[in-house]
Design a protein around this motif. Structure first.
Motif, PDB file in Angstrom:
ATOM      1  N   THR A  24     -45.863 -29.832 -14.910  1.00  0.00           N
ATOM      2  CA  THR A  24     -46.302 -28.545 -14.399  1.00  0.00           C
ATOM      3  C   THR A  24     -45.443 -28.148 -13.206  1.00  0.00           C
ATOM      4  O   THR A  24     -45.345 -28.880 -12.227  1.00  0.00           O
ATOM      5  N   VAL A  25     -44.821 -26.997 -13.282  1.00  0.00           N
ATOM      6  CA  VAL A  25     -43.977 -26.508 -12.193  1.00  0.00           C
ATOM      7  C   VAL A  25     -44.733 -25.419 -11.451  1.00  0.00           C
ATOM      8  O   VAL A  25     -45.003 -24.345 -11.998  1.00  0.00           O
ATOM      9  N   LEU A  26     -45.099 -25.709 -10.196  1.00  0.00           N
ATOM     10  CA  LEU A  26     -45.783 -24.721  -9.379  1.00  0.00           C
ATOM     11  C   LEU A  26     -44.776 -23.719  -8.833  1.00  0.00           C
ATOM     12  O   LEU A  26     -43.612 -24.061  -8.599  1.00  0.00           O
ATOM     13  N   PRO A  27     -45.191 -22.480  -8.614  1.00  0.00           N
ATOM     14  CA  PRO A  27     -44.278 -21.491  -8.034  1.00  0.00           C
ATOM     15  C   PRO A  27     -43.757 -21.951  -6.683  1.00  0.00           C
ATOM     16  O   PRO A  27     -44.397 -22.729  -5.970  1.00  0.00           O
ATOM     17  N   ALA A  28     -42.568 -21.485  -6.324  1.00  0.00           N
ATOM     18  CA  ALA A  28     -41.983 -21.850  -5.031  1.00  0.00           C
ATOM     19  C   ALA A  28     -42.929 -21.467  -3.904  1.00  0.00           C
ATOM     20  O   ALA A  28     -43.520 -20.388  -3.901  1.00  0.00           O
ATOM     21  N   GLY A  29     -43.097 -22.374  -2.954  1.00  0.00           N
ATOM     22  CA  GLY A  29     -43.976 -22.122  -1.819  1.00  0.00           C
ATOM     23  C   GLY A  29     -45.440 -22.383  -2.089  1.00  0.00           C
ATOM     24  O   GLY A  29     -46.293 -22.086  -1.251  1.00  0.00           O
ATOM     25  N   THR A  30     -45.757 -22.970  -3.248  1.00  0.00           N
ATOM     26  CA  THR A  30     -47.149 -23.270  -3.602  1.00  0.00           C
ATOM     27  C   THR A  30     -47.351 -24.775  -3.676  1.00  0.00           C
ATOM     28  O   THR A  30     -46.549 -25.487  -4.285  1.00  0.00           O
ATOM     29  N   THR A  31     -48.394 -25.265  -3.035  1.00  0.00           N
ATOM     30  CA  THR A  31     -48.717 -26.693  -3.068  1.00  0.00           C
ATOM     31  C   THR A  31     -50.170 -26.873  -3.513  1.00  0.00           C
ATOM     32  O   THR A  31     -51.004 -25.990  -3.318  1.00  0.00           O
ATOM     33  N   GLY A  32     -50.462 -28.038  -4.100  1.00  0.00           N
ATOM     34  CA  GLY A  32     -51.814 -28.346  -4.553  1.00  0.00           C
ATOM     35  C   GLY A  32     -52.484 -29.361  -3.649  1.00  0.00           C
ATOM     36  O   GLY A  32     -51.833 -30.297  -3.166  1.00  0.00           O
ATOM     37  N   HIS A  33     -53.768 -29.188  -3.397  1.00  0.00           N
ATOM     38  CA  HIS A  33     -54.497 -30.063  -2.473  1.00  0.00           C
ATOM     39  C   HIS A  33     -55.931 -30.275  -2.955  1.00  0.00           C
ATOM     40  O   HIS A  33     -56.599 -29.338  -3.396  1.00  0.00           O
ATOM     41  N   TRP A  34     -56.422 -31.518  -2.821  1.00  0.00           N
ATOM     42  CA  TRP A  34     -57.841 -31.796  -2.985  1.00  0.00           C
ATOM     43  C   TRP A  34     -58.559 -31.406  -1.694  1.00  0.00           C
ATOM     44  O   TRP A  34     -57.978 -31.450  -0.608  1.00  0.00           O
ATOM     45  N   PHE A  35     -59.834 -31.044  -1.814  1.00  0.00           N
ATOM     46  CA  PHE A  35     -60.616 -30.737  -0.619  1.00  0.00           C
ATOM     47  C   PHE A  35     -62.073 -31.129  -0.850  1.00  0.00           C
ATOM     48  O   PHE A  35     -62.526 -31.317  -1.983  1.00  0.00           O
ATOM     49  N   GLU A  36     -62.799 -31.269   0.250  1.00  0.00           N
ATOM     50  CA  GLU A  36     -64.228 -31.558   0.203  1.00  0.00           C
ATOM     51  C   GLU A  36     -64.885 -30.891   1.399  1.00  0.00           C
ATOM     52  O   GLU A  36     -64.199 -30.503   2.358  1.00  0.00           O
ATOM     53  N   GLY A  37     -66.206 -30.740   1.350  1.00  0.00           N
ATOM     54  CA  GLY A  37     -66.867 -30.080   2.460  1.00  0.00           C
ATOM     55  C   GLY A  37     -68.377 -30.115   2.362  1.00  0.00           C
ATOM     56  O   GLY A  37     -68.961 -30.664   1.419  1.00  0.00           O
ATOM     57  N   VAL A  38     -68.998 -29.501   3.366  1.00  0.00           N
ATOM     58  CA  VAL A  38     -70.452 -29.402   3.444  1.00  0.00           C
ATOM     59  C   VAL A  38     -70.821 -27.972   3.815  1.00  0.00           C
ATOM     60  O   VAL A  38     -70.003 -27.221   4.364  1.00  0.00           O
ATOM     61  N   HIS A  39     -72.058 -27.593   3.522  1.00  0.00           N
ATOM     62  CA  HIS A  39     -72.534 -26.283   3.960  1.00  0.00           C
ATOM     63  C   HIS A  39     -74.035 -26.318   4.193  1.00  0.00           C
ATOM     64  O   HIS A  39     -74.763 -27.159   3.651  1.00  0.00           O
ATOM     65  N   ALA A  40     -74.509 -25.390   5.025  1.00  0.00           N
ATOM     66  CA  ALA A  40     -75.935 -25.164   5.242  1.00  0.00           C
ATOM     67  C   ALA A  40     -76.217 -23.701   4.932  1.00  0.00           C
ATOM     68  O   ALA A  40     -75.368 -22.833   5.163  1.00  0.00           O
ATOM     69  N   ALA A  41     -77.409 -23.410   4.394  1.00  0.00           N
ATOM     70  CA  ALA A  41     -77.677 -22.049   3.935  1.00  0.00           C
ATOM     71  C   ALA A  41     -79.144 -21.687   4.131  1.00  0.00           C
ATOM     72  O   ALA A  41     -80.017 -22.551   4.247  1.00  0.00           O
ATOM     73  N   LYS A  42     -79.396 -20.382   4.171  1.00  0.00           N
ATOM     74  CA  LYS A  42     -80.765 -19.835   4.177  1.00  0.00           C
ATOM     75  C   LYS A  42     -80.887 -18.882   3.005  1.00  0.00           C
ATOM     76  O   LYS A  42     -80.052 -17.993   2.825  1.00  0.00           O
ATOM     77  N   GLN A  43     -81.917 -19.102   2.185  1.00  0.00           N
ATOM     78  CA  GLN A  43     -82.142 -18.260   1.017  1.00  0.00           C
ATOM     79  C   GLN A  43     -83.207 -17.205   1.334  1.00  0.00           C
ATOM     80  O   GLN A  43     -84.220 -17.510   1.996  1.00  0.00           O
ATOM     81  N   PHE A  44     -82.978 -15.989   0.873  1.00  0.00           N
ATOM     82  CA  PHE A  44     -83.938 -14.899   1.009  1.00  0.00           C
ATOM     83  C   PHE A  44     -84.269 -14.401  -0.403  1.00  0.00           C
ATOM     84  O   PHE A  44     -83.650 -13.479  -0.916  1.00  0.00           O
ATOM     85  N   TYR A  45     -85.245 -15.070  -1.007  1.00  0.00           N
ATOM     86  CA  TYR A  45     -85.587 -14.743  -2.382  1.00  0.00           C
ATOM     87  C   TYR A  45     -86.352 -13.416  -2.460  1.00  0.00           C
ATOM     88  O   TYR A  45     -87.105 -13.058  -1.545  1.00  0.00           O
ATOM     89  N   ASN A  46     -86.158 -12.708  -3.576  1.00  0.00           N
ATOM     90  CA  ASN A  46     -87.006 -11.560  -3.858  1.00  0.00           C
ATOM     91  C   ASN A  46     -88.445 -12.056  -3.979  1.00  0.00           C
ATOM     92  O   ASN A  46     -88.726 -13.020  -4.702  1.00  0.00           O
ATOM     93  N   THR A  47     -89.361 -11.416  -3.271  1.00  0.00           N
ATOM     94  CA  THR A  47     -90.725 -11.941  -3.193  1.00  0.00           C
ATOM     95  C   THR A  47     -91.626 -11.457  -4.320  1.00  0.00           C
ATOM     96  O   THR A  47     -92.531 -12.162  -4.753  1.00  0.00           O
ATOM     97  N   ASP A  48     -91.401 -10.237  -4.802  1.00  0.00           N
ATOM     98  CA  ASP A  48     -92.325  -9.655  -5.778  1.00  0.00           C
ATOM     99  C   ASP A  48     -92.183 -10.305  -7.156  1.00  0.00           C
ATOM    100  O   ASP A  48     -91.087 -10.380  -7.714  1.00  0.00           O
ATOM    101  N   ALA A  49     -93.301 -10.766  -7.695  1.00  0.00           N
ATOM    102  CA  ALA A  49     -93.330 -11.330  -9.047  1.00  0.00           C
ATOM    103  C   ALA A  49     -94.760 -11.252  -9.566  1.00  0.00           C
ATOM    104  O   ALA A  49     -95.723 -11.366  -8.794  1.00  0.00           O
TER     105      ALA A  49
END
Length: 256
Positions: A24-49
């Motif tokens: 696989t030949v990547l375009p000039a100036g393009t590199t491939g990298h693995w990554f990992e991470g974490v996140h925290a979130a707040k959900q605002f669900y639709n209440t009506d049901a």
């Protein structure tokens, strides 16, 4: 769920294997990298049901309505592979597997006997806890001094666990034996559409803020149990609702 996770993981590793293959030949100036991470979130669900439950043949169903939601905090982990370009336009494109745990959300409202507006006899509540696994494709649109607006989309599966049904009579009404809607888990299709802002702190680290529309499919309780001496039982259908709404998320990513 294990099969879905395996498929999503195979998509990530297949894409990474293709990008890193000697053929696989990547375009000039393009590199491939693995990554990992974490996140925290707040959900605002639709209440009506609304859920209609047939109690007795020949009568209109009882109507269970929710109008309020409390809780819904989430946290998660992700791992993936990205192409990084030496360009201000589209400097980063990544594909990842994202696991998120969302704490129980308490939905509350009322029940109308035989769907009659004047027969709002009970207050009700129940909880839904969600875990989702999504394949996320994310694109940074432009780089301005390390600030990068982005868009993302994702799809996968969600496991919604409904539990803890409770009810109490409204003023002037008497208590009854609870219908006993029980705990139940449902595995369903889920998807996410979002936008946000990355801040590249260093070669390896980046911080992000995301706003997204999140649809985690349907949550259902189990059917109610017999509730009186005559043995009249609730419908085989339990209460159900769609787990959709907005999500605000903060995250951190480490790129190898």
């Amino acid at each position: 769920m294990k099969r879905c996770l395996l498929v999503l993981s195979m998509l990530i590793f297949s894409a990474a294997a293709f990008a890193t293959s000697k053929d696989t030949v990547l375009p000039a100036g393009t590199t491939g990298h693995w990554f990992e991470g974490v996140h925290a979130a707040k959900q605002f669900y639709n209440t009506d049901a609304t859920s209609n439950v047939n109690m007795v043949p020949g009568y209109a169903p009882d109507q269970y309505n929710t109008s309020k939601a409390d809780g819904g905090w989430g946290g998660g982990l992700f791992v993936g592979y990205a192409l990084q370009r030496k360009s201000n336009w589209f400097p980063w494109l990544g594909l990842s597997v994202d696991y998120q745990y969302i704490s129980p959300t308490k939905f509350s409202g009322d029940m109308l006997v035989n769907s009659l507006p004047q027969a709002k006899n009970f207050n009700i509540s129940y909880n839904v806890q969600t875990s989702d696994i999504l394949a996320i494709f994310k694109v940074d649109i432009y780089d301005w001094h390390g600030l990068r607006p982005f868009v993302l989309e994702g799809a996968g599966v969600a496991i919604n666990s409904a539990s803890s049904y409770q009810e109490s009579p409204t003023a002037g009404n008497s208590a009854r034996t609870s219908p006993g809607f029980g705990s139940n888990s449902t595995t369903t299709f889920a998807y996410e559409l979002g936008l946000g802002l990355d801040y590249v702190v260093s070669t390896h680290w980046a911080l992000s803020a995301t706003y997204a529309y999140l649809n985690n499919g349907v949550a259902k309780t189990s059917a109610g149990t017999a509730y009186n001496g005559a043995g009249i039982a609730h419908s085989v259908e339990g209460l159900s609702r769609t787990m959709q709404g907005q999500q605000v998320e903060l995250g951190a990513r480490y790129q190898f």
